[in-house]
Design a protein around this motif. Sequence first.
Motif, PDB file in Angstrom:
ATOM      1  N   ALA A  69      21.716 -36.826  84.061  1.00 47.07           N
ATOM      2  CA  ALA A  69      20.739 -35.651  83.604  1.00 47.07           C
ATOM      3  C   ALA A  69      19.215 -36.129  83.535  1.00 47.07           C
ATOM      4  O   ALA A  69      18.369 -35.561  83.837  1.00 47.07           O
ATOM      5  CB  ALA A  69      21.375 -35.454  82.234  1.00 47.07           C
ATOM      6  N   LYS A  70      19.262 -37.366  83.283  1.00 46.67           N
ATOM      7  CA  LYS A  70      17.771 -38.150  83.121  1.00 46.67           C
ATOM      8  C   LYS A  70      17.363 -38.334  84.324  1.00 46.67           C
ATOM      9  O   LYS A  70      15.869 -38.106  84.873  1.00 46.67           O
ATOM     10  CB  LYS A  70      18.188 -39.297  82.409  1.00 46.67           C
ATOM     11  N   GLN A  71      18.104 -38.495  85.691  1.00 41.77           N
ATOM     12  CA  GLN A  71      17.714 -38.737  86.874  1.00 41.77           C
ATOM     13  C   GLN A  71      17.001 -37.365  87.398  1.00 41.77           C
ATOM     14  O   GLN A  71      15.984 -37.520  88.084  1.00 41.77           O
ATOM     15  CB  GLN A  71      18.709 -39.183  87.734  1.00 41.77           C
ATOM     16  N   TYR A  72      17.791 -36.423  87.135  1.00 40.02           N
ATOM     17  CA  TYR A  72      17.406 -35.071  87.824  1.00 40.02           C
ATOM     18  C   TYR A  72      16.574 -34.416  86.517  1.00 40.02           C
ATOM     19  O   TYR A  72      16.345 -33.192  86.746  1.00 40.02           O
ATOM     20  CB  TYR A  72      18.597 -34.255  88.156  1.00 40.02           C
ATOM     21  N   GLU A  73      16.244 -34.797  85.606  1.00 41.50           N
ATOM     22  CA  GLU A  73      15.246 -34.344  84.508  1.00 41.50           C
ATOM     23  C   GLU A  73      15.964 -32.851  84.282  1.00 41.50           C
ATOM     24  O   GLU A  73      15.286 -31.781  84.149  1.00 41.50           O
ATOM     25  CB  GLU A  73      13.844 -34.134  84.861  1.00 41.50           C
ATOM     26  N   LEU A  74      17.113 -32.836  83.873  1.00 36.17           N
ATOM     27  CA  LEU A  74      17.811 -31.587  83.488  1.00 36.17           C
ATOM     28  C   LEU A  74      17.742 -31.098  82.158  1.00 36.17           C
ATOM     29  O   LEU A  74      17.681 -32.038  81.136  1.00 36.17           O
ATOM     30  CB  LEU A  74      19.195 -31.665  83.759  1.00 36.17           C
ATOM     31  N   SER A  75      17.243 -29.903  81.712  1.00 32.04           N
ATOM     32  CA  SER A  75      16.930 -29.474  80.231  1.00 32.04           C
ATOM     33  C   SER A  75      18.003 -28.348  79.944  1.00 32.04           C
ATOM     34  O   SER A  75      18.053 -28.397  78.859  1.00 32.04           O
ATOM     35  CB  SER A  75      15.456 -28.868  80.223  1.00 32.04           C
ATOM     36  N   PHE A  76      18.762 -27.917  80.957  1.00 29.41           N
ATOM     37  CA  PHE A  76      19.727 -27.039  80.314  1.00 29.41           C
ATOM     38  C   PHE A  76      21.111 -27.682  79.670  1.00 29.41           C
ATOM     39  O   PHE A  76      21.298 -28.726  80.114  1.00 29.41           O
ATOM     40  CB  PHE A  76      20.327 -25.947  81.439  1.00 29.41           C
TER      41      PHE A  76
END
Length: 173
Positions: free
Chosen positions: A113-120
């Motif tokens: 999630a951090k690598q892909y900058e996911l906010s959902f």
Amino acid sequence: MKKKRLIIRTVILAVLLCAVGYTLYAQFFADKQKVSVGDKAPDFILRDVNGETHQLSDYKGKGVFLNFWGTWCKPCKQEMPAMEKQYASYKKQGVEILAVNVAETNIAVEQFAKQYELSFPILMDKDSQVLGAYGIDPLPTTFLIDKNGKIVDSFIGGLEESKIKEYMEEIKP
């Protein structure tokens, strides 16, 4: 004695052939998906990577883009940035993404999630119960759920950004 061994070997061979036959049938011919278009989406409660609880029925009144995925899955890696991009604009329009990770550790999912900058919200299906309730195989699989909690479409495999946008429009309340 030889006749007895022959009978035992024949029985073992027959059992093995039946097992292989059933496995092939289940893999290629049996319908695994337990829910289909028009069904009410099975409700579930899962925790996200931050420990917050999410229940599908709490999203009634919104469109839900329900995506089942894994960090090891190449199509999942390709569709996640597109999902994030569309989430930024469709969240304001009443569409939520719930990304259900299947049976992985929090550390692996948090790094992803951090690598892909996911906010959902990224929900953790540690014991694959929700995966089983929906009858999913393989990953990724996406269900589109309308504001009334009905499944309006599903897709097996990775999605291109244009298709994600089209699906978000379809479930927008």
